[in-house]
Design an enzyme around this catalytic site. Structure first.
Site, PDB file in Angstrom:
ATOM      1  N   ASP A  48      23.259 -12.326  22.698  1.00  0.00           N
ATOM      2  CA  ASP A  48      24.624 -12.002  22.272  1.00  0.00           C
ATOM      3  C   ASP A  48      24.682 -11.800  20.759  1.00  0.00           C
ATOM      4  OD1 ASP A  48      24.360 -14.640  21.519  1.00  0.00           O
ATOM      5  OD2 ASP A  48      26.128 -15.372  22.593  1.00  0.00           O
ATOM      6  N   SER A  49      23.544 -12.035  20.080  1.00  0.00           N
ATOM      7  CA  SER A  49      23.441 -11.697  18.652  1.00  0.00           C
ATOM      8  C   SER A  49      23.611 -10.194  18.449  1.00  0.00           C
ATOM      9  CB  SER A  49      22.084 -12.147  18.091  1.00  0.00           C
ATOM     10  OG  SER A  49      21.028 -11.715  18.927  1.00  0.00           O
ATOM     11  N   ASP A  87      21.750 -12.611  27.994  1.00  0.00           N
ATOM     12  CA  ASP A  87      22.497 -13.725  27.391  1.00  0.00           C
ATOM     13  C   ASP A  87      23.946 -13.688  27.860  1.00  0.00           C
ATOM     14  OD1 ASP A  87      22.621 -15.902  25.757  1.00  0.00           O
ATOM     15  OD2 ASP A  87      22.467 -14.790  23.871  1.00  0.00           O
ATOM     16  N   LYS A 116      20.635 -16.518  30.290  1.00  0.00           N
ATOM     17  CA  LYS A 116      20.648 -17.683  29.392  1.00  0.00           C
ATOM     18  C   LYS A 116      22.097 -18.123  29.193  1.00  0.00           C
ATOM     19  CE  LYS A 116      19.851 -17.368  24.746  1.00  0.00           C
ATOM     20  NZ  LYS A 116      21.098 -17.908  24.184  1.00  0.00           N
ATOM     21  N   GLU A 118      24.517 -21.064  27.050  1.00  0.00           N
ATOM     22  CA  GLU A 118      24.564 -22.090  26.009  1.00  0.00           C
ATOM     23  C   GLU A 118      25.228 -23.352  26.537  1.00  0.00           C
ATOM     24  OE1 GLU A 118      26.325 -20.762  22.346  1.00  0.00           O
ATOM     25  OE2 GLU A 118      24.967 -19.059  22.178  1.00  0.00           O
ATOM     26  N   GLU A 185      17.903 -24.291  19.286  1.00  0.00           N
ATOM     27  CA  GLU A 185      18.242 -23.539  18.074  1.00  0.00           C
ATOM     28  C   GLU A 185      18.661 -24.461  16.934  1.00  0.00           C
ATOM     29  OE1 GLU A 185      20.913 -20.228  18.588  1.00  0.00           O
ATOM     30  OE2 GLU A 185      21.078 -19.902  16.422  1.00  0.00           O
TER      31      GLU A 185
HETATM   32  O1  KIV Z   1      21.584 -14.181  20.872  1.00  0.00           O
HETATM   33  C1  KIV Z   1      20.516 -14.561  20.362  1.00  0.00           C
HETATM   34  O2  KIV Z   1      19.850 -13.855  19.611  1.00  0.00           O
HETATM   35  C2  KIV Z   1      20.066 -15.910  20.688  1.00  0.00           C
HETATM   36  C3  KIV Z   1      18.846 -16.411  19.986  1.00  0.00           C
HETATM   37  C4  KIV Z   1      19.232 -16.910  18.655  1.00  0.00           C
HETATM   38  C5  KIV Z   1      18.133 -17.423  20.774  1.00  0.00           C
HETATM   39  O3  KIV Z   1      20.676 -16.589  21.460  1.00  0.00           O
END
Ligand code: KIV
Length: 285
Positions: A48-49, A87, A116, A118, A185
């Site tokens: 999600d980055s 994500d 993934k 959180e 993280e």
């Molecule tokens: O979204 C992302 O890039 C992440 C990483 C920092 C693990 O969740």
């Protein structure tokens, strides 16, 4: 030649058992996926980055399911050998198990091999439901950027003993719920090391030190596409400068008439050109 066997979640666990380091990186597009896969990574996270590094948004909480699926599809079309992890964005799994299931299934249908999520113990029931439904889940503890508003920013986690113990509990809850790996993280290194020692599933760290089963990094941070990369990354290339110089040369060449050059365009056959000119003369009469 047959395609190489794709990496699976089981391979991640086997790598930990064999003491082999796991390498993950983010990618958000078809060409990025092709490049990182060719470089030999074990896993690609469509993180999600993407909100910040590709979409120019101020934080990860602003990216939607629809946008995430768009990027997962692009990465999956590259048919990487690496495991593709989607994500799950903010508010796509928090409200209920059924919503988490529906959204995780959408990621799998878009081409992800796993998702993934959180959070720690508070999302364990969702992880359990997804795993029961046949969806491999990667956990994410320590700094969880989707909660930066309640955490009070992007802080280093686990500095105090009690907080460190809670992080260990969170990671264990993910393992017990059936996750095949967990991202840690931005924690102090000792906490990540202790979690790594106590878990059967591999830990994949970012900003949490070297004593983990694997590492993950944001692609843009290591190739020089991020203006202010975090302290825990390393810039291996300056792709931004390379791209800028290439575009500057193109601008110069177009303005000076050097682009397009010989061999970059096709000409009419002489007899067709003659016929065309004749038609033009008739039109102009
Ligand atoms: O979204 C992302 O890039 C992440 C990483 C920092 C693990 O969740």
């Amino acid at each position: 030649m047959s395609a190489p066997r794709r990496v699976t979640p089981r391979d991640f666990v086997k790598k930990k058992q064999r003491g082999e380091r796991i390498v993950m990186i983010t990618a958000y597009s078809y060409p990025q996926a092709r490049i990182v896969d060719a470089a030999g990574v074990d896993g690609i996270l469509v993180g999600d980055s993407v909100a910040m590094v590709e979409l120019g948004l101020p934080a990860t909480i602003y990216v939607s399911m629809k946008e995430m699926l768009h990027h997962v599809r692009a990465v999956a079309r590259a048919r990487p050998r690496a495991l593709v992890v989607g994500d799950m964005p903010f508010m796509s799994y928090e409200r209920s198990r059924s919503e988490a299931l529906r959204n995780a299934a959408a990621f799998i249908r878009a081409g992800a091999d796993a998702v993934k999520l959180e959070g720690g113990a508070e999302v364990a029931d969702r992880v359990e439901a997804l795993v029961k439904a046949g969806i491999p889940v990667m956990g994410h503890v320590g700094l969880t950027p989707q909660r930066f508003l309640t955490i009070g920013g992007y802080r280093l986690m686990g500095k105090k003993a009690e907080q460190a113990a809670k992080l260990l509990e969170d990671a264990k809850a993910r393992e017990d719920a059936g996750a095949f790996a967990v991202v840690i993280e931005n924690t102090v290194a000792e906490v990540a090391a202790e979690i790594t020692k106590r878990l059967r599933i591999p830990t994949i760290c970012i900003g949490s030190g070297p004593w983990c089963d694997g590492q993950i990094i944001v692609l843009h941070d290591i190739v020089g596409l991020t203006e202010e990369p975090p302290y825990f990354t390393r810039r291996y290339a300056d792709v931004a400068s390379v791209m800028r110089r290439a575009v500057e040369s193109y601008v110069e060449d177009v303005r000076s008439g050097r682009f397009p050059g010989e061999g970059m365009y096709r000409r009419m056959k002489p007899e067709e050109l003659e016929a065309f000119r004749k038609l033009l003369r008739e039109l102009d009469r």
